[in-house]
Motif scaffolding. Sequence first.
Motif, mmCIF file in Angstrom:
data_model
loop_
_atom_site.group_PDB
_atom_site.id
_atom_site.type_symbol
_atom_site.label_atom_id
_atom_site.label_comp_id
_atom_site.label_asym_id
_atom_site.label_seq_id
_atom_site.Cartn_x
_atom_site.Cartn_y
_atom_site.Cartn_z
ATOM 1 N N VAL A 1 1.812 2.877 16.363
ATOM 2 C CA VAL A 1 1.515 2.515 14.982
ATOM 3 C C VAL A 1 1.479 3.765 14.110
ATOM 4 O O VAL A 1 1.996 3.775 12.993
ATOM 5 N N GLN A 2 0.870 4.831 14.608
ATOM 6 C CA GLN A 2 0.833 6.078 13.846
ATOM 7 C C GLN A 2 2.236 6.602 13.566
ATOM 8 O O GLN A 2 2.528 7.085 12.468
ATOM 9 N N ARG A 3 3.118 6.490 14.559
ATOM 10 C CA ARG A 3 4.504 6.927 14.360
ATOM 11 C C ARG A 3 5.204 6.036 13.334
ATOM 12 O O ARG A 3 5.968 6.519 12.494
ATOM 13 N N GLN A 4 4.930 4.743 13.388
ATOM 14 C CA GLN A 4 5.515 3.814 12.421
ATOM 15 C C GLN A 4 5.087 4.164 11.002
ATOM 16 O O GLN A 4 5.894 4.153 10.069
ATOM 17 N N VAL A 5 3.822 4.498 10.825
ATOM 18 C CA VAL A 5 3.284 4.804 9.501
ATOM 19 C C VAL A 5 3.760 6.160 9.005
ATOM 20 O O VAL A 5 4.282 6.294 7.892
ATOM 21 N N GLN A 6 3.587 7.179 9.836
ATOM 22 C CA GLN A 6 3.809 8.551 9.383
ATOM 23 C C GLN A 6 5.270 8.965 9.417
ATOM 24 O O GLN A 6 5.772 9.595 8.476
ATOM 25 N N GLN A 7 5.982 8.627 10.485
ATOM 26 C CA GLN A 7 7.364 9.078 10.622
ATOM 27 C C GLN A 7 8.373 8.093 10.036
ATOM 28 O O GLN A 7 9.311 8.495 9.345
ATOM 29 N N GLN A 8 8.168 6.816 10.292
ATOM 30 C CA GLN A 8 9.154 5.841 9.824
ATOM 31 C C GLN A 8 8.941 5.459 8.362
ATOM 32 O O GLN A 8 9.903 5.347 7.604
ATOM 33 N N ALA A 9 7.680 5.254 7.979
ATOM 34 C CA ALA A 9 7.409 4.871 6.597
ATOM 35 C C ALA A 9 7.151 6.079 5.705
ATOM 36 O O ALA A 9 7.152 5.949 4.481
ATOM 37 N N GLY A 10 6.932 7.252 6.298
ATOM 38 C CA GLY A 10 6.708 8.462 5.508
ATOM 39 C C GLY A 10 5.378 8.489 4.788
ATOM 40 O O GLY A 10 5.231 9.139 3.743
ATOM 41 N N VAL A 11 4.370 7.785 5.336
ATOM 42 C CA VAL A 11 3.048 7.737 4.719
ATOM 43 C C VAL A 11 2.156 8.770 5.385
ATOM 44 O O VAL A 11 1.950 8.756 6.599
ATOM 45 N N ALA A 12 1.624 9.707 4.597
ATOM 46 C CA ALA A 12 0.762 10.751 5.131
ATOM 47 C C ALA A 12 -0.570 10.157 5.568
ATOM 48 O O ALA A 12 -1.054 9.190 4.962
ATOM 49 N N PRO A 13 -1.187 10.705 6.624
ATOM 50 C CA PRO A 13 -2.492 10.198 7.057
ATOM 51 C C PRO A 13 -3.509 10.297 5.925
ATOM 52 O O PRO A 13 -3.530 11.261 5.158
ATOM 53 N N SER A 14 -4.345 9.288 5.814
ATOM 54 C CA SER A 14 -5.381 9.270 4.782
ATOM 55 C C SER A 14 -6.725 9.009 5.426
ATOM 56 O O SER A 14 -6.816 8.702 6.620
ATOM 57 N N GLY A 15 -7.764 9.142 4.661
ATOM 58 C CA GLY A 15 -9.101 8.926 5.169
ATOM 59 C C GLY A 15 -9.320 7.474 5.553
ATOM 60 O O GLY A 15 -8.562 6.588 5.167
ATOM 61 N N PRO A 16 -10.361 7.222 6.343
ATOM 62 C CA PRO A 16 -10.614 5.849 6.791
ATOM 63 C C PRO A 16 -11.007 4.951 5.633
ATOM 64 O O PRO A 16 -11.612 5.381 4.655
ATOM 65 N N GLY A 17 -10.625 3.693 5.749
ATOM 66 C CA GLY A 17 -10.997 2.712 4.747
ATOM 67 C C GLY A 17 -12.215 1.929 5.189
ATOM 68 O O GLY A 17 -12.995 2.392 6.024
ATOM 69 N N GLY A 18 -12.357 0.734 4.670
ATOM 70 C CA GLY A 18 -13.526 -0.066 4.971
ATOM 71 C C GLY A 18 -13.399 -0.962 6.177
ATOM 72 O O GLY A 18 -14.322 -1.716 6.489
ATOM 73 N N GLY A 19 -12.243 -0.925 6.853
ATOM 74 C CA GLY A 19 -12.094 -1.697 8.074
ATOM 75 C C GLY A 19 -11.771 -3.157 7.893
ATOM 76 O O GLY A 19 -11.900 -3.944 8.838
ATOM 77 N N THR A 20 -11.335 -3.561 6.677
ATOM 78 C CA THR A 20 -10.951 -4.955 6.443
ATOM 79 C C THR A 20 -9.588 -4.998 5.772
ATOM 80 O O THR A 20 -9.050 -3.975 5.339
ATOM 81 N N LEU A 21 -9.042 -6.203 5.648
ATOM 82 C CA LEU A 21 -7.737 -6.384 5.012
ATOM 83 C C LEU A 21 -7.727 -5.913 3.567
ATOM 84 O O LEU A 21 -6.678 -5.542 3.036
ATOM 85 N N PHE A 22 -8.889 -5.922 2.918
ATOM 86 C CA PHE A 22 -8.946 -5.616 1.490
ATOM 87 C C PHE A 22 -9.563 -4.253 1.177
ATOM 88 O O PHE A 22 -9.758 -3.924 0.010
ATOM 89 N N THR A 23 -9.849 -3.467 2.213
ATOM 90 C CA THR A 23 -10.475 -2.164 1.963
ATOM 91 C C THR A 23 -9.742 -1.004 2.637
ATOM 92 O O THR A 23 -10.215 0.128 2.579
ATOM 93 N N GLU A 24 -8.605 -1.277 3.265
ATOM 94 C CA GLU A 24 -7.821 -0.220 3.907
ATOM 95 C C GLU A 24 -6.690 0.221 2.986
ATOM 96 O O GLU A 24 -6.029 -0.613 2.362
ATOM 97 N N PRO A 25 -6.427 1.535 2.893
ATOM 98 C CA PRO A 25 -5.349 2.020 2.041
ATOM 99 C C PRO A 25 -3.961 1.774 2.620
ATOM 100 O O PRO A 25 -2.969 1.820 1.900
#
Length: 270
Positions: A54-78
């Motif tokens: 999943v990290q590879r999908q986010v960072q390498q494939q989608a080009g999204v830089a790691p960000s701080g943790p969110g709230g742990g729900t569908l509506f609070t994660e960046p």
Amino acid sequence: MTTHSNTPAGWYPDPHGAAQTLRYWDGTQWTDHTHAGQQAPAVPQQPAGPDQRVQRQVQQQAGVAPSGPGGGTLFTEPVLVVNQKAKLIELTNEYKVMDQQGNQLGTVVQVGQSALRKVLRFVASIDQYLTHRLEIRDAHGQPVLLLTRPAKFLKSRVVVTRPDGQQVGEIVQQNVFGKINFAINAGGQQIGAIKAENWRAWNFAIVDHADNEVARITKTWEGLAKTMFTTADNYVLQIHYQLPEPLLSLVVATALTVDTALKQDARGLG
């Protein structure tokens, strides 16, 4: 003779105790924890680390830089990772929704399909023009949003509601040819839009009423085998900052609506 070949690291015969008593050495001293018998206590299982795929999908494939943790729900994660369940023959849409570390936040399941509808979907592509209903469920399996795409011919319209039936808004396809755009409507007004960045409608920018980008959807490569032999589509939704309601709920729904309203149609023409 007593052996301790299966003894976990750090456990040794107690130098001051019975022959079959084990004591833990923490590197500097003997602890008070002992165990009588030939088998040492089981080592506590460590919590699972981040999902590297999943990290590879986010960072390498989608080009999204790691960000701080969110709230742990569908509506609070960046960042939301939306991966469709891979099937050789897709009769029911199913998705897993995760955060950027791979922790599951919820699921999306197509509901209300009769046996006849499943047969129709198997033998013909006409099912893509019929009504579709999906439930967005949280990590506990409780519905949080309901998506209904009424029967369509060329343009799609998706109605988003709460589980109690209260309407959140609509996502309405604006054009058929060229770069596909959707309007995000609520309360009879347009509060945003979804804009395809190429004619194949793989990546989308989501903007607010003032045309400022607030989120982005990036389709990620599923791998050659999945692309050729299954129906799976994978996406990463990046929300740039905490959005107000109802825009937030409609943006979250958008990551799933794109596949149901458009990409599924493209795959169903065969």
